[in-house]
Design an enzyme around this catalytic site. Sequence first.
Site, PDB file in Angstrom:
ATOM      1  N   SER A   1       6.197   2.293   2.671  1.00  0.00           N
ATOM      2  CA  SER A   1       7.188   3.188   2.742  1.00  0.00           C
ATOM      3  C   SER A   1       7.239   4.457   2.156  1.00  0.00           C
ATOM      4  O   SER A   1       7.780   5.189   2.503  1.00  0.00           O
ATOM      5  CB  SER A   1       8.400   2.236   1.953  1.00  0.00           C
ATOM      6  OG  SER A   1       8.626   0.997   2.617  1.00  0.00           O
ATOM      7  N   THR A   2       6.115   4.913   1.272  1.00  0.00           N
ATOM      8  CA  THR A   2       6.223   6.113   0.611  1.00  0.00           C
ATOM      9  C   THR A   2       5.882   7.058   1.601  1.00  0.00           C
ATOM     10  O   THR A   2       6.199   8.178   1.311  1.00  0.00           O
ATOM     11  CB  THR A   2       4.690   5.976  -0.166  1.00  0.00           C
ATOM     12  OG1 THR A   2       4.953   4.961  -1.234  1.00  0.00           O
ATOM     13  CG2 THR A   2       4.298   7.544  -0.839  1.00  0.00           C
TER      14      THR A   2
ATOM     15  N   GLU B   1      17.856  18.268  -6.829  1.00  0.00           N
ATOM     16  CA  GLU B   1      18.436  17.383  -5.887  1.00  0.00           C
ATOM     17  C   GLU B   1      19.689  16.776  -6.638  1.00  0.00           C
ATOM     18  O   GLU B   1      19.843  17.007  -8.024  1.00  0.00           O
ATOM     19  CB  GLU B   1      17.601  16.408  -5.378  1.00  0.00           C
ATOM     20  CG  GLU B   1      16.449  16.506  -4.441  1.00  0.00           C
ATOM     21  CD  GLU B   1      15.636  15.570  -3.982  1.00  0.00           C
ATOM     22  OE1 GLU B   1      15.773  14.466  -4.503  1.00  0.00           O
ATOM     23  OE2 GLU B   1      14.566  15.780  -3.198  1.00  0.00           O
TER      24      GLU B   1
ATOM     25  N   GLN C   1      11.025  11.851   1.746  1.00  0.00           N
ATOM     26  CA  GLN C   1      10.918  13.175   2.055  1.00  0.00           C
ATOM     27  C   GLN C   1      11.040  14.143   0.787  1.00  0.00           C
ATOM     28  O   GLN C   1      10.518  15.199   0.711  1.00  0.00           O
ATOM     29  CB  GLN C   1      12.142  13.371   3.001  1.00  0.00           C
ATOM     30  CG  GLN C   1      12.099  12.856   4.320  1.00  0.00           C
ATOM     31  CD  GLN C   1      13.328  13.071   5.422  1.00  0.00           C
ATOM     32  OE1 GLN C   1      14.337  13.562   4.593  1.00  0.00           O
ATOM     33  NE2 GLN C   1      13.240  12.903   6.587  1.00  0.00           N
TER      34      GLN C   1
ATOM     35  N   SER D   1      12.190   7.383  -7.517  1.00  0.00           N
ATOM     36  CA  SER D   1      11.667   6.428  -7.069  1.00  0.00           C
ATOM     37  C   SER D   1      10.044   6.397  -6.870  1.00  0.00           C
ATOM     38  O   SER D   1       9.415   5.385  -7.431  1.00  0.00           O
ATOM     39  CB  SER D   1      12.137   5.989  -5.554  1.00  0.00           C
ATOM     40  OG  SER D   1      12.335   7.258  -4.932  1.00  0.00           O
TER      41      SER D   1
ATOM     42  N   GLU E   1       9.578  -0.195  -5.700  1.00  0.00           N
ATOM     43  CA  GLU E   1      10.893  -0.778  -5.182  1.00  0.00           C
ATOM     44  C   GLU E   1      11.105  -2.048  -5.182  1.00  0.00           C
ATOM     45  O   GLU E   1      12.209  -2.683  -5.648  1.00  0.00           O
ATOM     46  CB  GLU E   1      11.261  -0.211  -3.957  1.00  0.00           C
ATOM     47  CG  GLU E   1      12.864  -0.368  -3.210  1.00  0.00           C
ATOM     48  CD  GLU E   1      13.064   0.373  -1.926  1.00  0.00           C
ATOM     49  OE1 GLU E   1      14.256   0.169  -1.617  1.00  0.00           O
ATOM     50  OE2 GLU E   1      12.237   0.969  -1.454  1.00  0.00           O
TER      51      GLU E   1
ATOM     52  N   HIS F   1      19.483   2.652   2.046  1.00  0.00           N
ATOM     53  CA  HIS F   1      18.271   3.522   1.831  1.00  0.00           C
ATOM     54  C   HIS F   1      17.394   2.922   0.805  1.00  0.00           C
ATOM     55  O   HIS F   1      16.014   3.101   0.928  1.00  0.00           O
ATOM     56  CB  HIS F   1      18.654   4.866   1.397  1.00  0.00           C
ATOM     57  CG  HIS F   1      17.616   6.052   1.114  1.00  0.00           C
ATOM     58  ND1 HIS F   1      16.761   6.149   2.057  1.00  0.00           N
ATOM     59  CD2 HIS F   1      17.504   6.559   0.022  1.00  0.00           C
ATOM     60  CE1 HIS F   1      15.913   7.243   1.736  1.00  0.00           C
ATOM     61  NE2 HIS F   1      16.372   7.361   0.055  1.00  0.00           N
TER      62      HIS F   1
ATOM     63  N   SER G   1       1.084  -1.354  -0.022  1.00  0.00           N
ATOM     64  CA  SER G   1       0.038  -0.061   0.143  1.00  0.00           C
ATOM     65  C   SER G   1       0.879   1.326  -0.101  1.00  0.00           C
ATOM     66  O   SER G   1       0.548   2.446   0.671  1.00  0.00           O
ATOM     67  CB  SER G   1      -0.973  -0.023   1.135  1.00  0.00           C
ATOM     68  OG  SER G   1      -0.325   0.083   2.238  1.00  0.00           O
TER      69      SER G   1
ATOM     70  N   ARG H   1      24.380  10.077  -5.516  1.00  0.00           N
ATOM     71  CA  ARG H   1      24.586   9.457  -4.061  1.00  0.00           C
ATOM     72  C   ARG H   1      25.639   8.532  -3.851  1.00  0.00           C
ATOM     73  O   ARG H   1      26.306   8.505  -2.974  1.00  0.00           O
ATOM     74  CB  ARG H   1      23.100   8.921  -3.722  1.00  0.00           C
ATOM     75  CG  ARG H   1      22.109   9.877  -3.512  1.00  0.00           C
ATOM     76  CD  ARG H   1      20.883   9.189  -3.062  1.00  0.00           C
ATOM     77  NE  ARG H   1      19.764  10.133  -3.070  1.00  0.00           N
ATOM     78  CZ  ARG H   1      18.333   9.888  -2.614  1.00  0.00           C
ATOM     79  NH1 ARG H   1      18.094   8.645  -2.596  1.00  0.00           N
ATOM     80  NH2 ARG H   1      17.760  11.004  -2.572  1.00  0.00           N
TER      81      ARG H   1
END
Length: 561
Positions: free
Chosen positions: A56-57, A128, A61, A408, A392, A368, A26, A307
């Site tokens: 996880s959504t 980003e 952030q 993502s 994911e 992460h 979900s 990253r």
Amino acid sequence: MPRMAATLAAPLAGWVAQADVVVVGSGIAGLTAALELRTRVPRVLLVTKGVLASGSTVWAQGGIAAALDPEDSPAAHLADTLTAGAGLCDPRAVEVLVTEGPERVRELVARGTNFDLDVAGGLALTREGGHHADRIVHAGGDATGAEVSRALVAQLEAVRADPGIEVIEHALVLDVLTAAPGPDGRPGPACGVTLHVIGEGSRDGVGAALGRAVILATGGIGQVYRSSTNPAQATGDGIAAALRAGATIGDIEFVQFHPTVLWLGSGVRGQLTLISEAVRGEGALLLDTDGVRFMPDVHPMAELAPRDVVAHAMVRRMEATGADHVLLDARHLGSDFLRARFPTICERLLEHGIDLTTDLVPVAPAQHYHSGGVVTDLSGRSTLRGLYAAGEVACTGVHGANRLASNSLLEGLVFSYRAARDAATRVAADELPQRDPVDRPGPGALVAAAARSRIQRAASAGPGVVRSADGLLRAAVDLGKVRTDAHLAVGVVAAPQVAEWETTNVHQVATVLTETALARTESRGGHFRSDFPLPDDAWRVRLVARLAPDGTLEVSRAEIE
């Protein structure tokens, strides 16, 4: 190669549910798929491990990347994504992502998502790491995932009374059910799932949900490691279940370690506080413990480098200074701006006695995101007929060796939409008839919950931020010593129950991760080998893994299309 069981040890199903399509998860992918399917198939069943809003959504952030600015373009977004993926992205999948992404974001707005706006009333866009344009939409400053989840859950709650949709909360999916095997001895098409409803769910104990198609949207693998930004339920359930069912998984060795995770000491475990890359996007700097800014000497984009580049540079700087962390400096951005732009981060840091507006923040890399998963095509189809994956848990080819920041949530949105549309079309055309499940051969696996810290220790020391043959071989040996028949072992306290099932999934994912990281003798993206520190063109291939009929793990190379 190690051998693995094709099922979990579990009681027989005590009840049966029926749907055209079963969606598992979900987060943004699962909710989007369920909402799309609701009006396209007679009956859809959504299964979630917690409550609807626990995916996880919620924890995302930074935001969602999409070429929404007139001065930006899908082509530019594609180029940045390919660069971050370090030569292993599937360009076709990336093109789908960047061309369909803007429309999917606009649909999120139509579904009630309140993104932050600029002074002109348009969507506010920021930048980003790895992006060469302002293309990140965000909500609540640094609470994008929570707002997206809220909007999608509200949409689903509004139709929850619809007889064409059922939601089962507090349900851990155990295995993907498969039909009779083919001539090669491998499992037949997917035809549902077994699941255990925990406590407050709408059904009790272990049951079976039969479906003509199954869409896995189960999230990541964070709990394979000792420390992660992932929530506690991220135990690799979908990848492990797909592997046991006979599906191919790929790019498993590519694990993204977020550079800026709050460092609170070496003994801290569990979900750690993430400090979004957007903080560096707004101008925060990385300093070593002597106060020296080091990223400009590492990469032209400095703190906004991809990253993996930042994480590896931090590890090297920590080794050079003898420190176990570096420092994030956002003080020059101003207190009013920081509190308005990053309210959630400011609040969480204050809980630990750290003020982002006045203090240097200790940070270190932590697990992460997982770039690998269940291999799918552009419609979300796995190699197992009737089984889809999105988000994911999937390996679409979008991320390659390293995910570009904020791609993502976009991937979950775009490819869950495609998977739902494809599954609905095939159901309507009767291309996916309901099949009867059969038992897969061999005993079921069960690992004692008490072994989880041992597994996490092996994964963190072996396929961690920096890897080597010696470390990976030690991890493989340690993982090989873990008993996978704990329910049958004399004197071992273990029973078929949630903690043991999750630990078994963690063990299987850690095992495949270690074997693929050992096989890839180069460094690329989220996979860094100290004994092979450079990329090798001979390794511009995808490593894929699946189980042979006898349970042996098969790892092979596959060309990227």
